[in-house]
Design a protein around this motif. Structure first.
Motif, short mmCIF file in Angstrom:
data_model
loop_
_atom_site.label_atom_id
_atom_site.label_comp_id
_atom_site.label_asym_id
_atom_site.label_seq_id
_atom_site.Cartn_x
_atom_site.Cartn_y
_atom_site.Cartn_z
N GLY A 13 0.96 -1.18 -0.23
CA GLY A 13 0.04 0.20 0.01
C GLY A 13 0.79 1.47 0.05
N THR A 14 0.29 2.36 -0.25
CA THR A 14 0.84 3.49 -0.61
C THR A 14 0.15 4.42 0.93
N ILE A 15 1.36 5.00 1.61
CA ILE A 15 0.75 6.01 2.92
C ILE A 15 0.46 7.00 2.46
N SER A 16 1.60 7.78 1.59
CA SER A 16 1.05 9.30 1.35
C SER A 16 2.07 9.49 0.01
N GLU A 17 1.96 10.60 -0.72
CA GLU A 17 2.54 11.09 -1.82
C GLU A 17 2.51 12.47 -2.00
N ASN A 18 4.23 13.07 -2.18
CA ASN A 18 4.27 14.39 -2.08
C ASN A 18 4.16 14.98 -3.35
N ASN A 19 4.42 16.29 -3.39
CA ASN A 19 4.23 17.13 -4.42
C ASN A 19 5.36 17.04 -5.74
N LYS A 20 6.26 16.30 -5.39
CA LYS A 20 7.35 15.97 -6.25
C LYS A 20 7.12 14.66 -6.85
N GLY A 21 6.01 13.80 -6.59
CA GLY A 21 5.88 12.62 -7.17
C GLY A 21 6.38 11.37 -6.28
N TRP A 22 6.72 11.79 -5.27
CA TRP A 22 7.47 10.53 -4.44
C TRP A 22 6.58 10.04 -3.58
N SER A 23 6.47 8.81 -3.12
CA SER A 23 5.25 8.08 -2.40
C SER A 23 6.01 7.30 -1.53
N LYS A 24 5.44 7.32 -0.14
CA LYS A 24 5.79 6.40 1.00
C LYS A 24 5.09 5.21 0.90
N GLU A 25 5.86 4.20 0.88
CA GLU A 25 4.94 2.93 0.59
C GLU A 25 5.61 1.58 1.32
N LEU A 26 4.70 0.78 1.52
CA LEU A 26 4.89 -0.43 2.29
C LEU A 26 4.85 -1.35 1.10
N ASN A 27 6.04 -2.00 1.21
CA ASN A 27 6.16 -3.19 0.02
C ASN A 27 7.01 -4.52 0.59
N LEU A 28 6.60 -5.44 -0.25
CA LEU A 28 7.29 -6.79 0.26
C LEU A 28 8.48 -6.69 -0.92
N ASN A 33 18.57 -10.56 -3.72
CA ASN A 33 18.17 -11.93 -4.03
C ASN A 33 17.92 -12.88 -2.71
N ARG A 34 17.66 -12.01 -1.64
CA ARG A 34 17.56 -12.87 -0.39
C ARG A 34 16.08 -13.01 -0.26
N GLU A 35 15.56 -13.51 1.09
CA GLU A 35 14.11 -13.73 1.00
C GLU A 35 13.44 -12.30 1.42
N ALA A 36 12.27 -12.07 0.80
CA ALA A 36 11.78 -10.86 0.76
C ALA A 36 11.23 -10.45 2.03
N LYS A 37 11.26 -9.25 2.38
CA LYS A 37 10.70 -8.51 3.55
C LYS A 37 9.91 -7.42 3.53
N TYR A 38 9.23 -7.02 4.72
CA TYR A 38 8.40 -5.84 4.29
C TYR A 38 9.34 -4.59 4.34
N ASP A 39 9.05 -3.73 3.83
CA ASP A 39 10.05 -2.54 3.64
C ASP A 39 8.96 -1.18 3.63
N LEU A 40 9.37 -0.27 4.43
CA LEU A 40 8.43 1.21 4.25
C LEU A 40 9.70 2.13 3.99
N ARG A 41 9.51 2.92 2.95
CA ARG A 41 10.27 3.95 2.56
C ARG A 41 9.81 4.76 1.32
N ASP A 42 10.30 5.64 1.31
CA ASP A 42 9.99 6.79 -0.01
C ASP A 42 10.59 6.25 -1.28
N TRP A 43 9.55 6.20 -2.30
CA TRP A 43 10.25 6.16 -3.69
C TRP A 43 9.65 7.13 -4.55
N SER A 44 10.61 7.18 -5.68
CA SER A 44 10.45 8.09 -6.67
C SER A 44 9.27 7.39 -7.55
#
Length: 73
Positions: A13-28, A33-44
């Protein structure tokens, strides 16, 4: 800086988005190449750049959910 490989396995899911198009997301995400983990960060917008974030195992995410559910907000 070392070359870090990542693959977004699932966008939770996406938590927020700023006016420059970056979004704070929760992703797996699988990092290097390691086991997937949950990750919360800003993405372009195209996920080619990322900000600092936090990576959690499923157990850590469950514990975080318990803590958040117990908060009076």
């Amino acid at each position: 800086m070392a070359n870090i490989k990542y693959e977004i396995k699932e966008t939770v899911g996406t938590i927020s988005e700023n006016n420059k198009g970056w979004s704070k997301e929760l992703n797996l995400i699988s990092w290097n190449n390691r086991e997937a983990k949950y990750d919360l960060r800003d993405w372009s917008s195209e996920h080619e750049k990322m900000g600092k974030g936090v990576t959690l195992t499923k157990d850590e995410l469950i514990k975080l959910k318990e803590i958040l559910n117990s908060m009076d907000i």
